[in-house]
Design a protein around this motif. Structure first.
Motif, PDB file in Angstrom:
ATOM      1  N   GLU A  27       0.789  -1.235   0.000  1.00 10.45           N
ATOM      2  CA  GLU A  27       0.000   0.000   0.000  1.00 10.45           C
ATOM      3  C   GLU A  27       0.823   1.289   0.000  1.00 10.45           C
ATOM      4  OE1 GLU A  27      -3.166  -0.194  -0.624  1.00 10.45           O
ATOM      5  OE2 GLU A  27      -3.237  -2.362  -0.380  1.00 10.45           O
ATOM      6  N   PHE A  28       2.099   1.218  -0.335  1.00  9.39           N
ATOM      7  CA  PHE A  28       2.965   2.395  -0.325  1.00  9.39           C
ATOM      8  C   PHE A  28       2.611   3.343  -1.468  1.00  9.39           C
ATOM      9  CE2 PHE A  28       7.253   4.284  -1.419  1.00  9.39           C
ATOM     10  CZ  PHE A  28       7.322   5.123  -0.313  1.00  9.39           C
ATOM     11  N   LEU A  29       2.595   4.660  -1.183  1.00 11.50           N
ATOM     12  CA  LEU A  29       2.382   5.683  -2.208  1.00 11.50           C
ATOM     13  C   LEU A  29       3.723   5.990  -2.862  1.00 11.50           C
ATOM     14  CD1 LEU A  29       0.034   8.134  -0.299  1.00 11.50           C
ATOM     15  CD2 LEU A  29      -0.596   6.512  -2.075  1.00 11.50           C
ATOM     16  N   ASP A  84      -2.705  11.840   5.314  1.00  7.71           N
ATOM     17  CA  ASP A  84      -3.310  10.509   5.228  1.00  7.71           C
ATOM     18  C   ASP A  84      -2.551   9.535   6.129  1.00  7.71           C
ATOM     19  OD1 ASP A  84      -4.385   8.071   4.528  1.00  7.71           O
ATOM     20  OD2 ASP A  84      -4.102   8.331   2.369  1.00  7.71           O
ATOM     21  N   SER A  86      -3.299   6.591   6.868  1.00  5.90           N
ATOM     22  CA  SER A  86      -3.308   5.206   6.377  1.00  5.90           C
ATOM     23  C   SER A  86      -2.074   4.884   5.542  1.00  5.90           C
ATOM     24  CB  SER A  86      -4.583   4.908   5.582  1.00  5.90           C
ATOM     25  OG  SER A  86      -4.546   5.523   4.311  1.00  5.90           O
ATOM     26  N   LYS A  87      -1.346   5.905   5.126  1.00  6.70           N
ATOM     27  CA  LYS A  87      -0.145   5.687   4.305  1.00  6.70           C
ATOM     28  C   LYS A  87       1.128   6.079   5.049  1.00  6.70           C
ATOM     29  CE  LYS A  87      -2.790   4.319   1.027  1.00  6.70           C
ATOM     30  NZ  LYS A  87      -3.015   2.901   0.896  1.00  6.70           N
ATOM     31  N   SER A 155      -4.048   0.147   4.513  1.00  6.01           N
ATOM     32  CA  SER A 155      -3.048   0.893   5.278  1.00  6.01           C
ATOM     33  C   SER A 155      -1.652   0.278   5.170  1.00  6.01           C
ATOM     34  CB  SER A 155      -3.464   0.946   6.745  1.00  6.01           C
ATOM     35  OG  SER A 155      -2.542   1.700   7.484  1.00  6.01           O
ATOM     36  N   THR A 156      -0.666   1.156   5.203  1.00  4.26           N
ATOM     37  CA  THR A 156       0.735   0.713   5.240  1.00  4.26           C
ATOM     38  C   THR A 156       1.144   0.245   6.637  1.00  4.26           C
ATOM     39  OG1 THR A 156       1.421   2.983   5.700  1.00  4.26           O
ATOM     40  CG2 THR A 156       1.528   2.259   3.403  1.00  4.26           C
TER      41      THR A 156
END
Length: 186
Positions: A27-29, A84, A86-87, A155-156
């Motif tokens: 889930e990494f941006l 965010d 979650s990241k 989520s990360t």
């Protein structure tokens, strides 16, 4: 960059080495030009980087994992700007080497985060504590609610169990999401 101070938020654009190091986590941006709010959490003395996002869907303003700034127009679309959780990335100070200060297009946004630092840290700490509690429930065989799981579905945070002192494996958490129909099989 030198030693970081607690009770401070730093805004950095992280370097290519950071993105190379973390690119393989779930889930990494991966947008290299993204700014991050970086702070040392009193909770477990963690150094946490939270990405600044500018193209979130406006309905996400009420999500527990978003610290919203404001809804604006971007390319003719309404978008939400915010942090965010979650990241998030739990990182080391060496990950900041070669990073540069993040330049905001809107200085008011930067000031907003600085003015709300205590709220950000409190909400981020609660986000992490709820996740730890959720993992403990799963480990103890207690069935978590769909609502609890949904908050961490993309989520990360599941990549940092060791740093958080969580004994449940990341794979067990993912399996729980899959069993509850919140993620497809890998």
């Amino acid at each position: 960059m030198g030693t970081l101070s607690k009770n401070t938020i730093y805004f950095r654009q992280l370097n290519e080495n950071f993105f190379t190091k973390y690119r393989g986590i779930d889930e990494f941006l991966k947008k290299n030009a993204r700014g991050h709010g970086i702070m040392i959490m009193d909770y477990l003395d963690l150094l946490v980087a939270v990405p600044l996002r500018s193209s979130l869907k406006p309905y996400m303003k009420k999500q527990q994992f978003i610290f919203p700034y404001k809804v604006c127009n971007k390319g003719g679309k309404r978008c939400l700007k915010g942090m965010d959780f979650s990241k998030l990335i739990i990182m080391s100070e060496e990950d900041l080497q070669g990073s540069v200060g993040f330049v905001f297009q809107d200085d008011c946004e930067k000031q907003y985060y600085i003015d709300n630092y205590s709220k950000i840290v409190n909400r981020l700490g609660n986000y992490i504590k709820r996740y730890k509690r959720l993992c403990y429930q799963i480990q103890e065989g207690i069935q978590p609610s769909i609502t609890q799981l949904r908050l961490y579905r993309y989520s990360t945070i599941r990549n940092f169990h060791e740093s958080l002192g969580i004994h449940l494996s990341k794979e067990s958490f993912i399996l729980t999401l899959q069993e509850r129909g919140l993620l497809g099989s890998k």
